[in-house]
Design an enzyme around this catalytic site. Structure first.
Site, short mmCIF file in Angstrom:
data_model
loop_
_atom_site.label_atom_id
_atom_site.label_comp_id
_atom_site.label_asym_id
_atom_site.label_seq_id
_atom_site.Cartn_x
_atom_site.Cartn_y
_atom_site.Cartn_z
N GLU A 270 0.91 -1.18 -0.08
CA GLU A 270 0.03 -0.08 0.01
C GLU A 270 0.76 1.16 0.07
OE1 GLU A 270 -2.33 3.36 1.60
OE2 GLU A 270 -0.56 2.25 2.31
N GLU A 271 1.97 1.31 0.60
CA GLU A 271 2.80 2.37 0.91
C GLU A 271 3.39 2.82 -0.53
OE1 GLU A 271 2.55 4.09 3.18
OE2 GLU A 271 2.10 3.15 4.93
N HIS B 58 4.43 7.78 10.17
CA HIS B 58 5.63 7.58 9.21
C HIS B 58 6.99 7.85 9.79
CE1 HIS B 58 3.27 7.08 5.36
NE2 HIS B 58 3.01 6.33 6.12
#
Length: 984
Positions: A326-327, A429
């Site tokens: 997903e990142e 993050h």
């Protein structure tokens, strides 16, 4: 004479009163003495009861003054001096007295009906009120500043405390839960084990092997303990594909051999339809990714365990997608929804995401359309937290982020619900995103909500017939986390227009009646309306000037660690400016106008503004118009309820208390919504790039909040006796805060172990090689490329690392795509200020290979270039057609090239384990004259893990960075080629 002036009107009123009393006494005496009045004749005499004489009004025009003075002297006693002033207006008094004497009396002393005079119509304007005060009527109270200002402040503080309690209230610690209930403790065990693996970058063994094996191990254990009511199927998918997306200005994505772990739980007899639950187990480089998104995968494992232990079969299947990329901009979800065979059965999905670390999970996207999904959340969620306002903000693109929701919506045509943790985005993050920072209560509430939702959908008949319920949007919002209000948008539209119409009718009737005063009333009403708008605009301009000044002197983000600084700096400036404008208007423009009337007309003007906003936002089609509905309906009801109290007694404490209680709902909800907005946006300012001044953005938000919250308190400025003390106090707070901010006492960042708020810095140690048309190297260099993620750049780092300063600003290679810099994503327009520190060359063990395989002219007069690329798991491709050329098609996405901001083309590439070389082609149309080539193509290889990730020089530089920074570094190789047709 000056001493007698204030008594004039009082004397006149008392003279009228005593004249009437004198006449009544004369009439009673006349009746007792037998005096008879002729029924049909107007008498201009008064009968003196006992003397039997007729008292004639003075004949001489000036003798009335003497008569009135004598009358006041005899009847008023101590007030006789004041009557000397009133005697000067004797002619007018004589006319009034004569008119009173001319009233006809019927036999028996009664007045004739035909001669009764109705009382004069009550006038609601300021002049009428002023005349009442001059005539000696009762004076209405004004609100004392010493009581008014603290009362408003206390009111807002109470609302803030209620909002704080609501947002911080999660759950009591779970205890004694059975097998069929969600257990946060078991979920935390999964979370700790996943994050212990370390950073899980796509293509790394940690992501592709270790995490996948752990998930399979836990799923196998759950399958072993499941009941006979269900069947569990597991599949490992490794898709390859490509797509284009308009996120970050637009780019194309290509992925190869990435990993998805897919689990299907269905009834023993099978199921035709399914609901999907999605999380991702990969993380951004150099971070443990606990909240984004290991905690969601842990929640899904626990939900799978709980459902599998149930003896009650589900009606539909539940598919759990643990996606592994997903990142990398939503690649794994695209691979699943477009290629997996189970995807065809999915009718709805729930996506679990994070934009912060813990707290409440916010429903910030639903649909598209399909209001039945929101209704499912309303019925099933045990701890609701949802807002259509968040949905419309997120989908507007203001927040530079996206989720798998977009992929399922756009490529799968599947409706769903998007949830995300939003608290403490400061460490999102970063290396601080660890499992111990996520409260167990946060895990429990998320698990309770998602489990209940999945059970509801998996047993609902609507899931199988979802296409029948897909039309129409829905308005939804939670009330302090207690429950959710939801209704169809079309119902909201009708309701909004009705409420706006009622408000317009009320204001129109009030302003336009009586008709004789309509023009004057309209003038005063729109003057107040304009003054409010003027005060708001001047407030915005003033506060933005302060914000720009703070940015220019290098003190941006002083509030990043201490948010209260922004309130004391920009909030006080906004309030001072707002109060000052209206105080000046009151003193100079409205100096002869009744204060009570001003309070009334400014309330109406604020109501008009909100009514216009309600009509406009509803017309645009935004569901967020319900906020304006609250700010029209409740103030209007409050006004109607307390109007008499205000008209008769003025701004009493009873009026103020009733007023604030009536405004409780809109003010409480707005404070609740403000908290959510600031909770999301304040941390984003620390990663929004070098081009957007964060102080200007935050100041704008604060001014907007001030304007909203002040809209129905502006009238208080005109109801208080003075605002001097308030202005002095707030100005002092503003000036002291401004001085402290400019002195640098409020440092933006924090390394506090319990609550870190780090500065984000990316460092890339890179080699660059540029080639000419013949393939010769024309430029080659090496260095560490530095990007600060906020507006301050590297100004705070320079004192710690002196060689990083503004003398090493990165030059842009104008002739190369994306300035010849190795962007991992097309965010060049957000980070125009960066730095390049020369360093020694690096030699990765797995160097990049970039080759032009073929150049050919097609039958349709285009040039096709074919390429082969091999390298690490993450690469970026940059393409710039030269003047006279155009990129017409390529082998990526759907075949239509998508340009990024600036006109260059960007392709993001990633692969899992054991990927084959990447082959692609592009086609260009070219003019006859192409001596300088037709296209420039560059490729950058990013080494995010393994032995090639960092160089000794990069590691040594990072060690010198202060502990309040989060520096993420890796090695990059950049190759650039220019091609032309005549080399075919």
């Amino acid at each position: 004479m000056q001493a007698l002036v204030p008594c004039q009107q009082e004397c006149t009123a008392n003279a009228h009163f005593n004249a009437r009393a004198f006449r009544r006494q004369q009439r009673r005496s006349a009746l007792r003495e037998g005096g008879v009045r002729s029924p049909g004749r107007e008498e201009r005499t008064l009968t003196s009861g006992r003397a039997g004489r007729l008292l004639q009004p003075p004949a001489h025009p000036h003798s009335g003054a003497v008569f009135l003075s004598l009358f006041c002297l005899l009847t008023l006693g101590p007030f006789r001096i004041a009557c000397q002033r009133g005697a000067a207006s004797a002619p007018a008094m004589e006319r009034g007295a004569a008119a009173a004497v001319r009233r006809l009396r019927a036999p028996g002393g009664g007045e004739r009906d035909g001669d009764r005079r109705s009382p004069p119509a009550r006038r609601e304007d300021g002049e009428a009120d002023l005349q009442r005060k001059k005539r000696g009527g009762p004076r209405r109270r004004l609100l004392g500043e010493a009581r008014g200002a603290p009362l408003v402040l206390l009111y807002l503080l109470v609302l803030r405390v209620l909002v704080q309690v609501s947002h911080r209230q999660l759950l009591s610690p779970p205890a004694g839960r059975g097998e069929r209930e969600f257990s946060a403790q078991r979920a935390r065990g999964y979370l700790d084990n996943i994050t212990a693996i370390g950073p899980r970058t796509v293509g790394s063994p940690e992501n592709e092997v270790l995490t996948v094996n752990y998930l399979l191990q836990q799923i196998k254990a759950i399958e072993t303990e499941s009941t006979d009511a269900h069947k569990i199927f597991v599949d490992i998918q490794r898709p390859t594909g490509s797509f284009s997306i308009d996120f970050l200005g637009g780019f194309t994505s290509y992925y190869a051999n990435i990993t998805n772990v897919v689990v299907k739980l269905e009834p023993r007899g099978g199921a035709e339809h399914a609901v999907l639950s999605n999380c991702h187990f990969d993380s951004v480089p150099n971070t443990p990714g606990a909240s984004d998104d290991a905690v969601s995968c842990s929640v899904m494992l626990e939900i799978l365990y709980t459902l599998s232990k149930s003896s009650e079969p589900l009606q539909h299947a539940v598919i759990f997608l643990f996606n592994g990329a997903e990142e990398n901009i939503l690649q794994a979800s695209h691979g699943f929804i477009t290629q997996h065979e189970w995807a065809k059965s999915i009718r709805a999905f729930i996506n679990l995401e994070a934009a912060g670390v813990g707290g409440k999970e916010l429903v910030f996207q639903t649909g598209p359309e399909n209001p039945w999904l929101v209704q499912a959340y309303v019925f099933a969620a045990k701890h609701p937290f949802a807002s259509v306002v968040a949905q419309e903000i997120f989908q507007s693109g203001i927040i530079p982020a996206d989720t798998d929701f977009r992929i399922y919506r756009d490529f799968g045509n599947v409706p769903g619900i998007d949830l995300a943790f939003i608290e403490n985005g400061y460490i999102y993050h970063t290396k601080y995103d660890t499992s111990d920072r996520i409260l167990t209560d946060s895990i429990q509430r998320a698990g309770d909500n998602i489990l209940a939702m999945l059970k509801y959908l998996a047993t609902s008949d609507m899931l199988a017939k979802s296409f029948e319920y897909r039309h129409g949007n829905v308005v939804f919002f939670d009330v302090l986390g207690l429950f959710v209000l939801a209704y169809p948008a079309r119902v909201g539209t009708i309701m909004n227009y009705i409420i706006a119409a009622i408000a317009f009718l009320y204001l129109g009737k009030k302003v336009l009646q009586p008709k004789t005063r309509a023009i004057n009333n309209l003038k005063k009403f729109f003057t107040a309306f304009g003054l409010i708008l003027l005060s708001w605009i001047s407030t915005l301009v003033t506060v933005l000037i302060v914000a720009v000044f703070i940015s220019l002197v290098g003190r941006s983000l002083s509030w990043y660690t201490h948010f209260y600084v922004s309130v004391f700096l920009y909030g006080t400036a906004a309030v001072v400016k707002l109060i000052l404008v209206h105080s000046l208007a009151k003193k100079f423009y409205y100096k002869n106008t009744n204060d009570q009337y001003l309070g009334d007309v400014f309330f109406d003007a604020s109501l008009m503004i909100w009514s216009i906003l309600l009509a406009m936002i509803t017309h645009i089609g935004l569901c967020s118009a319900f906020i304006c509905t609250l700010w029209v309906a409740f103030p209007l009801l409050t006004k109607l309820m307390i109007h008499e109290e205000f008209r008769q007694k003025g701004a009493t404490m009873k009026f103020v208390v009733m007023y604030m209680l009536g405004m409780f709902v809109p003010y409480l909800y707005m404070m609740y919504l403000n908290w959510t907005v600031f909770e999301m946006f304040t941390p984003i300012m620390g990663r929004s790039g070098s081009e957007i001044p964060p102080d200007v953005v935050l100041a704008g938000f604060i001014v907007a909040s001030t304007m909203i919250l002040s809209s129905y308190f502006i009238n208080f400025i005109y109801l208080v006796k003075s605002t001097k003390t308030t202005l002095i106090t707030l100005t002092a707070v503003f000036l002291v805060t401004l001085i402290l901010v400019c002195s640098g006492i409020f440092f933006p960042y924090s390394s506090d172990a319990a609550n870190p708020k780090p500065k984000r810095v990316f460092l890339q140690h890179m080699n660059r090689r540029f080639h000419d048309l013949d393939g010769n190297v024309v430029k080659s260099d090496s260095g560490i490329w530095i990007n600060g993620f906020d507006y301050n750049g590297i100004s705070h780092i320079t004192p710690h690392v002196p060689e990083i300063n503004d003398t090493i600003r990165t030059p842009c290679e104008e002739w190369a795509p994306f300035c010849g810099l190795p962007w991992i994503l097309p965010v060049h327009f957000m980070f125009r200020k960066n730095w390049y520190l020369p360093a020694s060359a690096i030699f990765p063990e797995s160097p990049i290979h970039f080759e032009v395989l073929t150049k050919e002219l097609t039958p349709w007069n285009t040039v096709r270039l074919s390429f082969e690329v091999s390298g690490p798991s993450h690469m970026s491709l940059y393409i710039r057609p030269h003047e006279g050329s155009a990129l017409s098609t390529w082998s990526l996405g759907d075949g239509t090239p998508v340009a990024s901001v600036g006109g260059d083309y960007f392709v993001f590439y990633s692969h899992g384990l054991q990927a084959t070389p990447w082959h692609f082609w592009i086609e260009l149309t070219a003019s006859e004259n192409h001596s300088d080539g037709i296209v420039s193509v560059a490729i950058a290889a990013h080494y995010f893990f393994g032995e090639d990730q960092k160089s000794p020089q990069l590691y040594a530089l990072q060690e010198r960075f202060p502990n309040w920074t989060f520096s993420s570094g890796w090695i990059v190789g950049l190759l650039e080629n220019t091609n032309r047709v005549d080399k075919i």
